[in-house]
Design an enzyme around this catalytic site. Structure first.
Site, PDB file in Angstrom:
ATOM      1  N   HIS A 482       0.842  -1.206   0.000  1.00 17.61           N
ATOM      2  CA  HIS A 482       0.000   0.000   0.000  1.00 17.61           C
ATOM      3  C   HIS A 482       0.876   1.255   0.000  1.00 17.61           C
ATOM      4  O   HIS A 482       0.729   2.129  -0.865  1.00 17.61           O
ATOM      5  CB  HIS A 482      -0.914  -0.012   1.221  1.00 17.61           C
ATOM      6  CG  HIS A 482      -1.808   1.183   1.324  1.00 17.61           C
ATOM      7  ND1 HIS A 482      -3.147   1.139   1.000  1.00 17.61           N
ATOM      8  CD2 HIS A 482      -1.577   2.465   1.714  1.00 17.61           C
ATOM      9  CE1 HIS A 482      -3.690   2.330   1.175  1.00 17.61           C
ATOM     10  NE2 HIS A 482      -2.744   3.157   1.619  1.00 17.61           N
ATOM     11  N   GLU A 483       1.781   1.348   0.968  1.00 15.45           N
ATOM     12  CA  GLU A 483       2.620   2.543   1.059  1.00 15.45           C
ATOM     13  C   GLU A 483       3.573   2.637  -0.133  1.00 15.45           C
ATOM     14  O   GLU A 483       3.900   3.738  -0.597  1.00 15.45           O
ATOM     15  CB  GLU A 483       3.395   2.556   2.379  1.00 15.45           C
ATOM     16  CG  GLU A 483       2.521   2.540   3.621  1.00 15.45           C
ATOM     17  CD  GLU A 483       1.449   3.616   3.630  1.00 15.45           C
ATOM     18  OE1 GLU A 483       1.665   4.692   3.025  1.00 15.45           O
ATOM     19  OE2 GLU A 483       0.383   3.389   4.235  1.00 15.45           O
ATOM     20  N   HIS A 486       1.867   4.374  -2.922  1.00 12.14           N
ATOM     21  CA  HIS A 486       1.967   5.830  -2.779  1.00 12.14           C
ATOM     22  C   HIS A 486       3.338   6.317  -3.252  1.00 12.14           C
ATOM     23  O   HIS A 486       3.449   7.354  -3.918  1.00 12.14           O
ATOM     24  CB  HIS A 486       1.794   6.229  -1.316  1.00 12.14           C
ATOM     25  CG  HIS A 486       0.376   6.252  -0.830  1.00 12.14           C
ATOM     26  ND1 HIS A 486      -0.630   6.917  -1.499  1.00 12.14           N
ATOM     27  CD2 HIS A 486      -0.201   5.714   0.285  1.00 12.14           C
ATOM     28  CE1 HIS A 486      -1.766   6.784  -0.815  1.00 12.14           C
ATOM     29  NE2 HIS A 486      -1.525   6.054   0.259  1.00 12.14           N
TER      30      HIS A 486
END
Length: 696
Positions: A482-483, A486
């Site tokens: 997820h990170e 980003h």
């Protein structure tokens, strides 16, 4: 003059000069506490000097002499205030201490006052307004920057009369300080609690990884036995595996009552005041509520559309969620007796038992195959396979803590793409959760040089122990992905203006790249690239991968409603049109009731620790996670159809979305990739929820 005084005079504040580091990265090893305040004050002075030059320019206001000279003219006059603010506030979340907390309390009012001074500067706004009305032919990106600049002034009160401006100053300065206090209170409360166990019998049921980590926590505190904390790598296994119901209750209540106690860290009044401050700001600016103010610049557009999405999800998922909970309760009563009453601290424990029964799988079975260094290789390898980029460790890049690893990132053609920092494990001065941030954004300077970004992912993953490396759960692998999604959004940025690059997009679009990457976590082709037993080197067995895939939707409906409940709570606060005087704990239970499928306790509270909506920028925007989930499921369905490693599809995703930042409307960017607008269908299909006929 003594040697220390001589050094103080001769030494130059590192923020004031070229860093002289690889890729001009922040010189963490040279920065001292006293450097921050000096740089803040000088940064404010330089800002004011630059503004005076702009407003006193005798030439007619133009895009070039009024708008972009504030945004990308770094040559010979870099943005010192941005430079020091970026480092300081990033470290305030990732590596703070009492001195930094105290400095933040001193500086926050000055920084907010300065921001107001800029946005409420009448002469500066007159120039911006003149350019907005009359300008040369602009590129789409220049037009977006101009519109954002003008609208930023208006949304910050530039059109208010003097009394209105003064009131806005008061409101924003108070809100800024309260947000900081909220954050500091939460960190102190979370780090203050420990469960100290000295009786080995009380460890019953816990996996060895959790026991070893707790032993290490105790050793670090110079205590005998085992220490469990509210950090997720400690808390989550305890709640899932411990057979000690009373200790589970203690852990649960500690976590769910933080910042509600009768002490200086109580956040109840702070939350109530923040809601009222934001409501008053919005109404001062001509909006009915803070949600109306926020949603003007969101894909959702208005309150009605947000509630439509949340209600649609409740209708689709609640029947399944109720069945999921009924099945867990049935399992618990079968184990404990028909009179057994489920409590919140029982849910993870019996949910795990049911998962084992149905799929013969749990996170501890998978840990040996998710050794952190191999997971890193897998995630980096995925980026290489999709986009052709490579990661090279560089020990010459300074870092702010020994846990942090710094990498140079190179594009497919070998050109330098970005600096990537990875900060994996919990520690004393670090906030909980996981996030991506930047130490430098991407932009193109006046000489045409593409200044590449420095991005960082900060997480709280399982730490290594004395005799084992860091072994992650599948959920932690998903958090990393997820990170990392980003970070790809930041690293692939390729726009002219920094304020439009990377993750500088509308909040209900920013989660698309991150949630998109989570899809790979249960893809067999991806798991086979890195999931090897840390001791034997054996690959994750196919039958175990099959069980992972089959169990993917275990409790998916309940998890969806949990997110929806947070969205409902957020909207309930920020659709307030009158002064908010309700008791927070009571209001909270009513606000999210229609998404709840389990009884609620009156003595716990989410709001006081809900950083996203109180100090993290998601106020009136928490629905964004579900909004973006519709997008990410729809987008990943393209990869499922064309091949999850299809480089042509990945390049289209990069070109249409990841590299574009906020240069165009998010839906335009999405349609450029997808060929049309998303629907909820892909999400329902992915979660195994049967689509209702009346869902459109």
């Amino acid at each position: 003059m003594d040697e220390k005084e001589t050094e103080r005079i001769e030494r130059i504040n590192p923020f004031f000069v070229d860093y002289g580091t690889p890729h001009d990265t922040a010189p963490f090893d040279r920065i001292r506490m006293e450097d921050y305040e000096e740089a803040f004050m000088e940064g404010i002075r330089r800002d004011n000097e630059q503004i005076e030059k702009t407003i006193n320019n005798p030439e007619k206001p133009t895009f070039d002499n009024t708008i972009i000279n504030k945004d990308d003219d770094r040559e010979g006059y870099y943005d010192l205030l941005d430079r020091v603010s970026t480092v300081f506030f990033n470290l305030l979340s990732a590596e703070t201490n009492d001195e930094m907390d105290a400095l933040a309390q001193r500086m926050q009012p000055l920084l907010t006052q300065h921001a107001n001074d800029v946005r409420l500067n009448k002469r500066l706004f007159e120039r911006v307004k003149a350019v907005h009305r009359h300008h040369r032919r602009l590129t789409p990106e220049e037009k977006m920057l101009l519109d954002n600049c003008y609208d930023g002034f208006v949304r910050s009160g530039a059109l208010l009369d003097e009394a209105g401006k003064e009131r806005l100053r008061q409101l924003t300065e108070e809100a800024s300080m309260l947000s900081l206090q909220f954050s500091q209170n939460l960190l102190k409360e979370n780090k203050a609690f420990t469960l100290h166990i000295t009786d080995q019998a009380q460890l019953e049921g816990l996996p060895q990884t959790a026991i070893d980590a707790a032993a290490q926590n105790a050793k670090e505190r110079e205590l005998e036995g085992w220490v469990f904390t509210l950090d997720m790598p400690s808390y989550s296994p305890f709640m899932t595996y411990s057979t000690q119901r009373e200790l589970r209750r203690q852990m649960y209540m500690a976590r769910n009552t933080v910042c509600t106690h009768d002490n200086s860290e109580n956040n109840l009044k702070i939350c109530q005041r923040l809601v009222n401050l934001r409501r008053e700001v919005a109404q001062l600016l001509g909006f009915k509520s803070y949600a109306d103010y926020v949603l003007k610049h969101r894909m959702a557009s208005n309150v009605r559309n947000v509630y439509h999405l949340l209600d649609q999800l409740i209708e689709a998922y609640k029947p399944t969620a109720e069945k999921e909970m009924a099945e867990i309760e049935k399992m618990a009563r079968r184990m404990e007796g028909k009179d057994f009453k489920m409590e919140p601290w029982d849910q993870s424990f019996y949910s795990h038992k049911l998962q084992l029964k149905k799929f013969n799988i749990d996170s501890e079975m998978l840990r040996p195959y998710f050794e952190l260094s191999r997971v890193i290789d897998g995630v980096f390898g995925l980026a290489n396979r999709l986009y052709g980029i490579t990661f090279k460790p560089n020990a010459d890049i300074p870092v702010y803590h020994p846990d942090v690893k710094a990498y140079e990132v190179f594009d497919r053609d070998g050109s330098f793409l970005a600096v990537f920092y990875a900060d994996f494990h919990p520690r004393k001065g670090k906030q909980g959760g996981a996030w991506m941030t930047e130490y430098q954004g991407q932009y193109i300077d006046r000489k045409g040089r593409n200044i590449r970004p420095h991005v960082s992912v900060v997480m709280n993953l399982t730490k290594p122990t004395a005799d084992k490396p860091a072994l992650l759960t599948l959920g932690e692998v998903e958090t990393f992905l997820h990170e990392f999604g980003h970070s790809l959004h930041g690293m692939f940025a390729n726009t002219r203006f920094e304020s439009l690059s990377g993750t500088n997009v509308w909040w209900d679009f920013v989660e698309l790249p991150s949630q998109f990457m989570e899809n790979f976590a249960v893809e067999k082709e991806f798991l086979r690239t890195f999931a090897f037993h840390y001791e034997t080197g054996e690959p994750l067995p196919d039958e175990l991968i099959d069980r992972i895939v089959k169990s993917r939707n275990f409790m998916a409906a309940y998890a969806c409603l949990r997110q929806v409940s947070f969205g409902l709570l957020d909207m309930a606060y920020y659709t307030q049109k009158k002064p908010f005087e309700a008791d927070i704990m009571t209001f909270e239970k009513k606000a999210w009731k229609k998404a709840m499928v389990t009884p609620q306790r009156s003595d716990t509270c989410m709001t006081v620790q809900f950083s996203h909506i109180m100090e993290g920028g998601y106020a009136a925007g928490y629905y964004s996670y579900k909004w973006a989930e519709v997008l990410d499921a729809d987008a990943f369905s393209v990869f499922k159809k064309e091949g999850i490693f299809n480089q042509h599809t990945a390049q289209r995703f990069r070109d249409c979305i990841l590299s574009k930042g906020g240069t165009e409307h998010p839906m335009t960017l999405y349609k450029n990739f997808r060929g049309g607008e998303p629907t909820i269908d892909a999400l329902l299909k992915r979660n195994g929820i049967k689509k209702r006929k009346n869902n459109k």
